[in-house]
Scaffold this active site. Structure first.
Site, PDB file in Angstrom:
ATOM      1  N   CYS A   1      -1.134  -8.235   1.238  1.00 13.32           N
ATOM      2  CA  CYS A   1      -2.343  -8.886   1.755  1.00 13.32           C
ATOM      3  C   CYS A   1      -2.798  -9.818   1.487  1.00 13.32           C
ATOM      4  CB  CYS A   1      -2.422  -8.206   2.968  1.00 13.32           C
ATOM      5  SG  CYS A   1      -1.179  -7.522   4.709  1.00 13.32           S
TER       6      CYS A   1
ATOM      7  N   ASP B   1       9.204 -11.984  -7.871  1.00  9.34           N
ATOM      8  CA  ASP B   1       8.712 -10.838  -8.634  1.00  9.34           C
ATOM      9  C   ASP B   1       7.619 -10.947  -9.868  1.00  9.34           C
ATOM     10  OD1 ASP B   1       9.664  -7.469  -7.672  1.00  9.34           O
ATOM     11  OD2 ASP B   1       8.846  -8.154  -9.457  1.00  9.34           O
TER      12      ASP B   1
ATOM     13  N   HIS C   1       3.787  -2.903   2.027  1.00 11.65           N
ATOM     14  CA  HIS C   1       3.684  -3.507   2.805  1.00 11.65           C
ATOM     15  C   HIS C   1       5.456  -4.255   2.723  1.00 11.65           C
ATOM     16  CE1 HIS C   1       2.715  -7.546   4.500  1.00 11.65           C
ATOM     17  NE2 HIS C   1       3.106  -8.264   4.478  1.00 11.65           N
TER      18      HIS C   1
ATOM     19  N   HIS D   1       9.418  -5.645   1.983  1.00  2.95           N
ATOM     20  CA  HIS D   1       9.184  -6.704   0.954  1.00  2.95           C
ATOM     21  C   HIS D   1      11.233  -6.601   1.039  1.00  2.95           C
ATOM     22  CE1 HIS D   1       7.749  -3.983  -1.887  1.00  2.95           C
ATOM     23  NE2 HIS D   1       8.516  -3.879  -2.034  1.00  2.95           N
TER      24      HIS D   1
HETATM   25  P1  5GP Z   1       8.639  -1.988  -4.958  1.00  2.00           P
HETATM   26  O1  5GP Z   1       8.679  -0.591  -5.559  1.00  2.00           O
HETATM   27  O2  5GP Z   1       7.673  -1.430  -3.592  1.00  2.00           O
HETATM   28  O3  5GP Z   1      10.517  -1.733  -3.788  1.00  2.00           O
HETATM   29  O4  5GP Z   1       8.924  -3.639  -5.029  1.00  2.00           O
HETATM   30  C1  5GP Z   1       7.435  -4.071  -5.246  1.00  2.00           C
HETATM   31  C2  5GP Z   1       7.821  -5.393  -5.941  1.00  2.00           C
HETATM   32  O5  5GP Z   1       6.066  -6.555  -6.567  1.00  2.00           O
HETATM   33  C3  5GP Z   1       8.131  -4.660  -7.690  1.00  2.00           C
HETATM   34  O6  5GP Z   1       9.108  -5.556  -7.841  1.00  2.00           O
HETATM   35  C4  5GP Z   1       7.329  -5.796  -8.696  1.00  2.00           C
HETATM   36  O7  5GP Z   1       7.106  -6.004  -9.402  1.00  2.00           O
HETATM   37  C5  5GP Z   1       6.139  -6.501  -7.192  1.00  2.00           C
HETATM   38  N1  5GP Z   1       4.992  -6.628  -7.497  1.00  2.00           N
HETATM   39  C6  5GP Z   1       4.146  -5.825  -7.950  1.00  2.00           C
HETATM   40  N2  5GP Z   1       3.036  -6.144  -7.859  1.00  2.00           N
HETATM   41  C7  5GP Z   1       3.028  -7.347  -8.355  1.00  2.00           C
HETATM   42  C8  5GP Z   1       2.287  -8.939  -8.270  1.00  2.00           C
HETATM   43  O8  5GP Z   1       0.957  -9.083  -8.030  1.00  2.00           O
HETATM   44  N3  5GP Z   1       2.620 -10.158  -7.746  1.00  2.00           N
HETATM   45  C9  5GP Z   1       4.135 -10.390  -7.400  1.00  2.00           C
HETATM   46  N4  5GP Z   1       4.688 -11.851  -7.641  1.00  2.00           N
HETATM   47  N5  5GP Z   1       4.970  -9.256  -7.422  1.00  2.00           N
HETATM   48  C10 5GP Z   1       4.472  -8.050  -7.665  1.00  2.00           C
HETATM   49 ZN    ZN Z   2       0.488  -5.852   3.704  1.00  2.00          ZN
END
Ligand code: 5GP
Ligand code: ZN
Length: 114
Positions: free
Chosen positions: A7, A30, A98, A100
């Site tokens: 967000c 990412d 959130h 994704h």
């Molecule tokens: P999850 O682990 O929740 O499935 O994926 C979260 C993703 O967000 C990870 O692949 C991580 O590298 C990415 N991520 C975490 N922090 C940030 C950020 O500040 N900016 C961006 N663009 N990606 C992020």
């Molecule tokens: Zn959010």
């Protein structure tokens, strides 16, 4: 959600590299890519996880999946192959609550995932 990383990025409070935006979705590069293409398709509206989807979100989720396919095609990976995945909760490795859709491509992606 004031304490949600995505967000904050969508709201411009924290920087992010946007590769696509429309009224309902953004696509972010990412920050820690796991493949030559690794982008995140994210609804602007805060939804914590797949567990929080309602019937009224069906069109939104369809748009997310169709956007993933369009991105893969734009980057030349539609025929080679790509993976689109939602991680949900602890054992799947969800770290940002959130919703994704990860879209990964550009290398052989093993199955089953770790
Ligand atoms: P999850 O682990 O929740 O499935 O994926 C979260 C993703 O967000 C990870 O692949 C991580 O590298 C990415 N991520 C975490 N922090 C940030 C950020 O500040 N900016 C961006 N663009 N990606 C992020
Ligand atoms: Zn959010």
């Amino acid at each position: 959600m004031s304490d949600c990383l995505f967000c904050k990025i969508i709201g411009g409070e924290i920087p992010g590299k946007f590769v696509y935006q429309d009224d309902e979705l953004v696509v972010l590069q990412d920050i820690n890519p796991q493949a030559p293409m690794h982008v995140l398709v994210i609804p602007r509206r805060h939804i914590a996880s797949l567990n929080d989807l309602a019937a009224g979100d069906d069109a939104l989720v369809g748009s997310m999946l169709r956007r993933a396919a369009a991105l893969a095609k734009d980057h030349g990976y539609d025929q080679r192959g790509y993976r689109a995945v939602f991680n949900t909760n602890r054992e799947a490795g969800q770290t940002v609550f959130h919703i994704h859709l990860h879209v990964l491509a550009g290398r052989g992606l093993t199955w089953p995932p770790g």
